[in-house]
Design a protein around this motif. Structure first.
Motif, short mmCIF file in Angstrom:
data_model
loop_
_atom_site.label_atom_id
_atom_site.label_comp_id
_atom_site.label_asym_id
_atom_site.label_seq_id
_atom_site.Cartn_x
_atom_site.Cartn_y
_atom_site.Cartn_z
N LEU A 201 89.52 83.14 19.33
CA LEU A 201 88.84 84.39 19.68
C LEU A 201 88.83 85.28 18.45
O LEU A 201 89.89 85.53 17.85
CB LEU A 201 89.57 85.08 20.83
N ILE A 203 87.98 89.10 17.04
CA ILE A 203 87.82 90.47 17.54
C ILE A 203 87.43 91.37 16.37
O ILE A 203 88.08 91.36 15.32
CB ILE A 203 89.13 90.97 18.19
N SER A 232 84.90 82.38 20.41
CA SER A 232 84.41 83.54 21.15
C SER A 232 84.56 84.77 20.28
O SER A 232 85.42 84.82 19.39
CB SER A 232 85.18 83.72 22.47
N LEU A 234 84.82 89.03 20.59
CA LEU A 234 84.91 90.31 21.28
C LEU A 234 84.54 91.39 20.28
O LEU A 234 85.26 91.61 19.30
CB LEU A 234 86.33 90.52 21.82
N ALA A 268 92.61 90.96 26.24
CA ALA A 268 91.57 89.96 25.95
C ALA A 268 92.19 88.72 25.34
O ALA A 268 91.81 87.58 25.67
CB ALA A 268 90.52 90.55 25.02
N TYR A 272 92.08 85.11 27.03
CA TYR A 272 91.47 84.01 26.30
C TYR A 272 92.43 82.83 26.16
O TYR A 272 92.05 81.67 26.38
CB TYR A 272 91.02 84.48 24.91
N TRP A 284 89.96 85.60 32.09
CA TRP A 284 88.90 85.48 31.08
C TRP A 284 87.53 85.61 31.73
O TRP A 284 86.63 86.26 31.19
CB TRP A 284 89.04 84.17 30.33
N ASN A 288 84.81 88.63 30.94
CA ASN A 288 83.41 88.40 30.58
C ASN A 288 82.48 89.15 31.52
O ASN A 288 81.47 89.73 31.08
CB ASN A 288 83.11 86.89 30.62
N ALA A 291 82.62 92.80 30.56
CA ALA A 291 81.88 93.05 29.32
C ALA A 291 80.39 93.15 29.59
O ALA A 291 79.69 94.00 29.02
CB ALA A 291 82.16 91.93 28.32
N TRP A 298 81.58 97.37 24.75
CA TRP A 298 82.17 96.15 24.16
C TRP A 298 81.45 94.96 24.75
O TRP A 298 80.84 95.02 25.80
CB TRP A 298 83.67 96.09 24.39
N ILE A 300 81.20 90.34 24.77
CA ILE A 300 81.81 89.05 24.48
C ILE A 300 80.69 88.02 24.31
O ILE A 300 79.77 87.94 25.13
CB ILE A 300 82.77 88.58 25.60
N SER A 302 80.14 83.75 23.18
CA SER A 302 80.85 82.48 23.01
C SER A 302 79.87 81.41 22.56
O SER A 302 78.68 81.47 22.82
CB SER A 302 81.52 82.06 24.34
#
Length: 303
Positions: A201, A203, A232, A234, A268, A272, A284, A288, A291, A298, A300, A302
């Motif tokens: 992930l 960020i 992914s 964020l 997060a 994740y 998770w 999503n 989000a 914010w 997400i 993937s």
């Protein structure tokens, strides 16, 4: 939005010294864990420049409350070691940081014993590494990223077989866009993410303007866009480099203090990793969905 069981009691043990014979100074770690539970997954956390095992409680405490055992080394660049830009050791500290994480992973059993019997409560098949800023580049190396030399040739492979997932917070971007200061003092900040194959992930903050790059906040999304799947991202629109204060409440370097934002980052990563470790995908999935309903505050992605 947060689902962390913050009423869960946790315990921290420090300092624990880890064997690192070729290192300049002892390698010490802090271990934070829930007081109860079995088959606990592990997070090894790499701090940002100048920090230590005593920082990042807004992340670490929430992870422990969510059922993780968290191991935090103090890297050689910690301000408590007093190694400045012009110290001859500074040029190779990026390698020492990577070696620190390898030493922690290789010595995990002994660390867990010294932390009070945790060796019987940990799931060694579920180990993640997480880092912030310089720590994120350090972690990226163990996930498979490499460092480009002055001619653009990728360096050695520092990946570690024990690691099955990770998270990079405000990770160094790619490309020849370093400022003159960074070129002189931090030439290793040239990651090649094309070989970072481990699930992770990434960020990034939408207002994180690095003083080390001529690019804008999108620089911090390179670890997602330039690495192979599965990954992914964020993205937090109002986030700056400390993303609400993840290094600590009201610390001097926090320019965007927001406890809810710091909690989002922590939760997060927990969600994740629970999904990546195939422990529970509910948090998770919920994140999503949240989000998607956040009106761009914010998001997400993937792949």
């Amino acid at each position: 939005m947060s689902s962390s069981p913050l009423n869960q009691r946790i315990v921290a043990v420090k300092p624990i010294t880890v064997p690192a014979p070729d290192r300049s100074g002892d390698l010490q770690v802090k271990v934070t864990a829930p007081l109860s539970g079995q088959n606990l997954p592990v997070i090894v956390f790499s701090h940002g420049n100048a920090w230590s095992l005593d920082g990042y409680e807004p992340l670490v405490d929430r992870w422990a409350a969510a059922g993780f055992v968290v191991v935090q080394p103090t890297h050689l660049d910690s301000r408590r070691n007093g190694i400045g830009w012009d110290d001859p050791r500074f040029a190779t500290i990026w390698r020492v940081r990577i070696a620190d994480l390898h030493a922690v992973l290789d010595g995990l059993d002994n660390i867990l014993v010294q932390a009070g019997g945790l060796e019987t409560r940990v799931d060694r098949e579920r180990i993640a590494i997480v880092g912030h800023s310089w720590g994120a580049q350090t972690v990226g190396a163990l996930l498979g990223a490499r460092v480009l030399d002055a001619d653009g040739v990728p360096g050695e492979d520092f990946s570690h077989a024990a690691v099955s997932a990770g998270a990079l917070i405000a990770a160094t971007g790619a490309g020849d866009t370093l400022t003159p200061f960074a070129v002189e003092h931090l030439p290793f900040m040239r990651p090649d993410y094309s070989t970072m194959t481990t699930p992770a992930l990434v960020i990034a903050g939408g207002k994180d303007q690095s003083q080390l790059s001529t690019r804008g906040p999108e620089w911090f999304t390179d670890a997602y866009h330039l690495s192979p799947s599965p990954k992914s991202l964020l993205a937090i629109a109002e986030g700056e480099h400390t993303l609400g204060g993840i290094a600590g409440e009201m610390v001097a370097e926090t320019t965007d203090e927001d406890p809810a934002r710091a909690a989002l980052v922590a939760d997060a990563i927990s969600a994740y990793l629970h999904d990546a470790f195939k422990l529970n995908d509910a948090a998770w999935t919920d994140l999503n969905n949240a989000a998607a309903a956040s009106d761009g505050t914010w998001s997400i992605a993937s792949k």
